[in-house]
Design an enzyme around this catalytic site. Structure first.
Site, mmCIF file in Angstrom:
data_model
loop_
_atom_site.group_PDB
_atom_site.id
_atom_site.type_symbol
_atom_site.label_atom_id
_atom_site.label_comp_id
_atom_site.label_asym_id
_atom_site.label_seq_id
_atom_site.Cartn_x
_atom_site.Cartn_y
_atom_site.Cartn_z
ATOM 1 N N CYS A 113 0.845 -1.201 0.000
ATOM 2 C CA CYS A 113 0.000 0.000 0.000
ATOM 3 C C CYS A 113 0.876 1.245 0.000
ATOM 4 O O CYS A 113 1.746 1.398 0.852
ATOM 5 C CB CYS A 113 -0.897 0.011 1.234
ATOM 6 S SG CYS A 113 -1.836 1.534 1.390
ATOM 7 N N CYS A 119 -1.045 6.252 6.857
ATOM 8 C CA CYS A 119 -2.423 5.950 7.252
ATOM 9 C C CYS A 119 -2.515 5.314 8.636
ATOM 10 O O CYS A 119 -3.300 5.744 9.464
ATOM 11 C CB CYS A 119 -3.055 5.050 6.190
ATOM 12 S SG CYS A 119 -4.532 4.188 6.698
ATOM 13 N N CYS A 122 -3.268 -0.203 8.884
ATOM 14 C CA CYS A 122 -2.615 -1.514 8.925
ATOM 15 C C CYS A 122 -1.292 -1.358 9.681
ATOM 16 O O CYS A 122 -0.669 -0.309 9.631
ATOM 17 C CB CYS A 122 -2.304 -2.015 7.515
ATOM 18 S SG CYS A 122 -3.758 -2.367 6.512
ATOM 19 N N CYS A 213 -8.057 1.454 -0.797
ATOM 20 C CA CYS A 213 -7.662 0.819 0.453
ATOM 21 C C CYS A 213 -7.595 -0.662 0.135
ATOM 22 O O CYS A 213 -8.608 -1.277 -0.214
ATOM 23 C CB CYS A 213 -8.676 1.097 1.552
ATOM 24 S SG CYS A 213 -8.372 0.103 3.025
ATOM 25 N N GLN A 337 -19.954 -8.415 11.531
ATOM 26 C CA GLN A 337 -18.534 -8.762 11.378
ATOM 27 C C GLN A 337 -17.994 -8.190 10.072
ATOM 28 O O GLN A 337 -18.684 -8.251 9.057
ATOM 29 C CB GLN A 337 -18.376 -10.273 11.369
ATOM 30 C CG GLN A 337 -18.706 -10.921 12.704
ATOM 31 C CD GLN A 337 -17.572 -10.805 13.688
ATOM 32 O OE1 GLN A 337 -16.482 -10.362 13.357
ATOM 33 N NE2 GLN A 337 -17.825 -11.185 14.922
ATOM 34 N N TYR A 366 -22.652 -11.630 25.538
ATOM 35 C CA TYR A 366 -22.069 -10.653 24.601
ATOM 36 C C TYR A 366 -22.462 -11.019 23.162
ATOM 37 O O TYR A 366 -21.605 -11.137 22.298
ATOM 38 C CB TYR A 366 -20.543 -10.633 24.701
ATOM 39 C CG TYR A 366 -19.973 -10.452 26.094
ATOM 40 C CD1 TYR A 366 -19.763 -9.184 26.612
ATOM 41 C CD2 TYR A 366 -19.638 -11.557 26.873
ATOM 42 C CE1 TYR A 366 -19.227 -9.018 27.880
ATOM 43 C CE2 TYR A 366 -19.108 -11.397 28.149
ATOM 44 C CZ TYR A 366 -18.904 -10.129 28.642
ATOM 45 O OH TYR A 366 -18.369 -9.979 29.886
ATOM 46 N N GLU A 387 -27.063 -9.279 25.542
ATOM 47 C CA GLU A 387 -26.270 -8.229 24.919
ATOM 48 C C GLU A 387 -26.635 -6.896 25.561
ATOM 49 O O GLU A 387 -27.795 -6.637 25.844
ATOM 50 C CB GLU A 387 -26.549 -8.239 23.399
ATOM 51 C CG GLU A 387 -26.284 -6.962 22.655
ATOM 52 C CD GLU A 387 -24.828 -6.550 22.678
ATOM 53 O OE1 GLU A 387 -23.941 -7.399 22.527
ATOM 54 O OE2 GLU A 387 -24.582 -5.340 22.861
ATOM 55 N N ASP A 435 -18.062 -13.794 24.052
ATOM 56 C CA ASP A 435 -17.319 -13.066 23.010
ATOM 57 C C ASP A 435 -17.228 -11.610 23.455
ATOM 58 O O ASP A 435 -17.872 -10.740 22.885
ATOM 59 C CB ASP A 435 -18.066 -13.204 21.669
ATOM 60 C CG ASP A 435 -17.346 -12.494 20.521
ATOM 61 O OD1 ASP A 435 -16.195 -12.039 20.717
ATOM 62 O OD2 ASP A 435 -17.934 -12.396 19.429
ATOM 63 N N CYS A 462 -10.810 -11.229 21.251
ATOM 64 C CA CYS A 462 -10.037 -10.345 20.370
ATOM 65 C C CYS A 462 -8.853 -9.762 21.123
ATOM 66 O O CYS A 462 -8.209 -8.840 20.635
ATOM 67 C CB CYS A 462 -10.922 -9.241 19.815
ATOM 68 S SG CYS A 462 -11.656 -8.218 21.091
HETATM 69 N N1 SAH Z 1 -20.764 -12.091 19.403
HETATM 70 C C1 SAH Z 1 -21.065 -10.984 18.537
HETATM 71 C C2 SAH Z 1 -20.594 -9.619 19.045
HETATM 72 C C3 SAH Z 1 -19.389 -9.580 19.896
HETATM 73 S S1 SAH Z 1 -18.800 -7.932 20.171
HETATM 74 C C4 SAH Z 1 -20.525 -11.251 17.154
HETATM 75 O O1 SAH Z 1 -19.699 -12.126 16.953
HETATM 76 O O2 SAH Z 1 -20.946 -10.588 16.229
HETATM 77 C C5 SAH Z 1 -19.022 -7.770 21.911
HETATM 78 C C6 SAH Z 1 -20.428 -7.351 22.291
HETATM 79 O O3 SAH Z 1 -20.513 -7.298 23.698
HETATM 80 C C7 SAH Z 1 -20.835 -5.983 21.811
HETATM 81 O O4 SAH Z 1 -22.014 -6.106 21.052
HETATM 82 C C8 SAH Z 1 -21.080 -5.176 23.099
HETATM 83 O O5 SAH Z 1 -22.161 -4.274 22.978
HETATM 84 C C9 SAH Z 1 -21.402 -6.259 24.077
HETATM 85 N N2 SAH Z 1 -21.160 -5.992 25.512
HETATM 86 C C10 SAH Z 1 -20.205 -5.246 26.081
HETATM 87 N N3 SAH Z 1 -20.243 -5.337 27.417
HETATM 88 C C11 SAH Z 1 -21.264 -6.185 27.711
HETATM 89 C C12 SAH Z 1 -21.802 -6.698 28.940
HETATM 90 N N4 SAH Z 1 -21.289 -6.352 30.121
HETATM 91 N N5 SAH Z 1 -22.828 -7.567 28.862
HETATM 92 C C13 SAH Z 1 -23.346 -7.931 27.662
HETATM 93 N N6 SAH Z 1 -22.871 -7.476 26.478
HETATM 94 C C14 SAH Z 1 -21.852 -6.610 26.500
#
Ligand code: SAH
Length: 507
Positions: A113, A119, A122, A213, A337, A366, A387, A435, A462
């Site tokens: 790039c 930028c 990356c 990009c 995603q 989550y 969530e 997650d 992550c």
């Molecule tokens: N599993 C989903 C999103 C994961 S991102 C996927 O794969 O698409 C993490 C998510 O956790 C976000 O949507 C965020 O709003 C939520 N989050 C953050 N803190 C939280 C909590 N204490 N309880 C429940 N959800 C929460």
């Protein structure tokens, strides 16, 4: 492009501990120095030193050692010997800028790039792809060992001891690691009387004009170029951050990988978008696959490109895409995603570790817009998703309906509060999936998981540092970490994503 890539596109995630090496409670990925705080530093600011680079830090920087002291050196790679000028010192580590590579890594690449350095979106375009995958696996394995105090199969002094050791699989990479992003958000500005759009120059609010990009989908890249050209042709004024005048502030494009559908969101600073109807009609005419053109008014809150209100100018208010055999509706606001190809790999690993036979009750903490929940629902008896963001919960419910899935229920709230309530109501989970955002799971949630005693826990992470910290708590609570599967969700960036399979070992 920095603005295009913020937090790998997981825009609903909170807490970006990634901003600083060693950020977050979880500690380091790259091996901080052990120098006691009171001892004089073996390096001084402004000094140019020779460093051996031994690892990769949170932001893709080389982790180097100079005179026994740890330095984070942007642009340096593991295995290299470099000259670097010390620019900052903390108690246990410092920062240095790369002056010269004395011995280059065989994996060093010329970044393809042209605006890579400027930028900042990356961080690893100077590292060959295979080496990147290996480095991401290493970061996971190191965190599990150092922070989680877990034994990793094939590593360390007792490496041969396979019994009970965690298997860290090779990172699943992409066959073609370019042009994977299905969403970009491009800042628009005014320069010398003309409309520009691209990315913010590192550390400033100056917008650099850029038309390509390399990690954005071809469709999204093309769409932005076309929108810019139409705006120029119609004389739609770009927002000028200095004067506060003008209109167009961001162009957001979302594309459906499977469907080819495209959504364009024109984000303005104030309520007005001059020539909105003509603008939208021209976009609809010029961009193939466009199904939705929307206008959103930014409310100026930092970190958020879009404000709460969105108006449809042309077409629908949503586009569709699919992950596996589950369809998703994507609106201007909904989280989705950003790497659809790798999302399937990620969820595939989650599904494998969930070990579903059709009889299980699954909790997805989550859950966002229910992507994992719905992916698992077809193979489980029942799925409960929780969530924090109510709009995302609504999207999850709609997505369940869209797919005729009636064994998934969603609740808005904090996972650490909702799970205990569910337990109180007599809900028993066979599998709990988490997650969480970068900061990891709330301690109360981990306690509840231990108390609920599911047979399996699947942890999608992550951030390997907070992951390892949380795994230690679950291990102490009677679970065993069996396997880790890193998945490269964001090639050429420093983001490390992985899925962990855990089993309950106590009786
Ligand atoms: N599993 C989903 C999103 C994961 S991102 C996927 O794969 O698409 C993490 C998510 O956790 C976000 O949507 C965020 O709003 C939520 N989050 C953050 N803190 C939280 C909590 N204490 N309880 C429940 N959800 C929460």
């Amino acid at each position: 492009m920095a603005q295009r890539n913020g937090r790998g596109g997981r825009t609903q995630r909170s807490g970006t501990a990634a901003g600083r090496p060693g950020g977050g409670r979880g500690g380091a990925q790259g091996g901080r120095g052990e120098s006691p705080s009171s001892a004089p530093k073996p390096v001084a600011i402004g000094e140019t030193v020779t460093a051996e680079v031994i690892g990769i830090g949170h932001e893709g920087e080389g982790v180097g050692r100079a005179n026994g002291f740890t330095l984070f050196i942007r642009g340096a790679l593991p295995g290299e010997r470099v000259r670097a000028r010390v620019t900052g010192l903390k108690k246990q580590f410092g920062y240095a800028e790369l002056v010269e590579v004395l011995e280059a890594s065989a994996d060093r690449l010329v970044p393809p790039c042209p605006v890579y350095d400027e930028c900042g979106g990356c961080q690893l375009q100077h590292l060959g792809y295979e080496a990147q995958l290996a480095a991401k696996r290493r970061i996971v394995a190191d965190s599990l060992q150092r922070i989680g105090k877990l034994r990793v199969a094939g590593e360390g002094a007792d490496s041969a001891a396979g019994e009970g050791a965690v298997i860290v699989r090779p990172t699943i990479g992409m066959k073609d690691p370019w042009r994977y992003r299905n969403k970009i958000q491009v800042p628009i500005g005014e320069r010398e009387g003309g409309l520009v759009g691209g990315f913010y120059a590192a550390g400033s609010r100056r917008i650099v004009d850029a038309d390509r990009c390399l990690i954005a989908s071809e469709e999204a890249d093309d769409a932005v170029r076309v929108v810019k050209a139409i705006a120029r042709e119609l004389g739609v004024p770009a927002y000028d951050a200095d004067t506060g005048l003008g209109a167009l502030r961001h162009v957001v494009v979302k594309t459906g990988y499977r469907t080819g559908e495209t959504m364009v969101v024109l984000v303005t600073a104030g309520p007005e978008l001059p020539q909105a109807e003509r603008f939208a009609a021209k976009i609809a005419e010029a961009i193939p696959g466009v199904e939705s053109v929307c206008h959103n008014v930014s409310d100026g809150s930092p970190g958020a490109v879009m404000g709460p209100e969105t108006k449809v100018l042309w077409g629908r208010d949503r586009i569709y895409d699919a992950i596996g055999d589950v369809r998703f509706a994507i609106s201007a606001h909904s989280f989705y995603q950003v790497n659809p190809v790798q999302t399937e790999a990620l969820y595939g690993a989650a599904l494998e570790y969930a070990g579903l036979t059709g009889e299980e009750t699954v909790i997805d903490a989550y859950c966002g817009v229910g992507t994992i929940s719905l992916f698992l629902a077809r193979r489980a008896k029942r799925v409960y998703g929780v969530e924090l963001v109510p709009e995302a919960v609504r999207d999850a419910q709609r997505n369940a309906e869209l797919n005729g899935i009636d064994n998934a229920v969603f609740e808005a709230g904090r996972a650490e509060e909702v799970l205990p309530a569910w337990q109180e109501r007599g809900i028993r989970a066979d599998v709990i999936v988490v997650d969480p955002p970068r900061k990891g799971c709330d301690a109360a949630l981990l306690d509840t998981i231990v108390a609920m005693r599911p047979a399996r826990v699947v942890y999608v992470s992550c951030n390997p540092s907070t992951l390892a910290r949380d795994l230690r708590v679950l291990e102490d609570g009677g679970f065993r970490t069996v396997e880790a599967q890193p998945v490269d969700m964001f090639p050429w960036t420093a983001h490390v994503e992985c899925v962990i399979g855990m089993q309950r070992i106590d009786t």
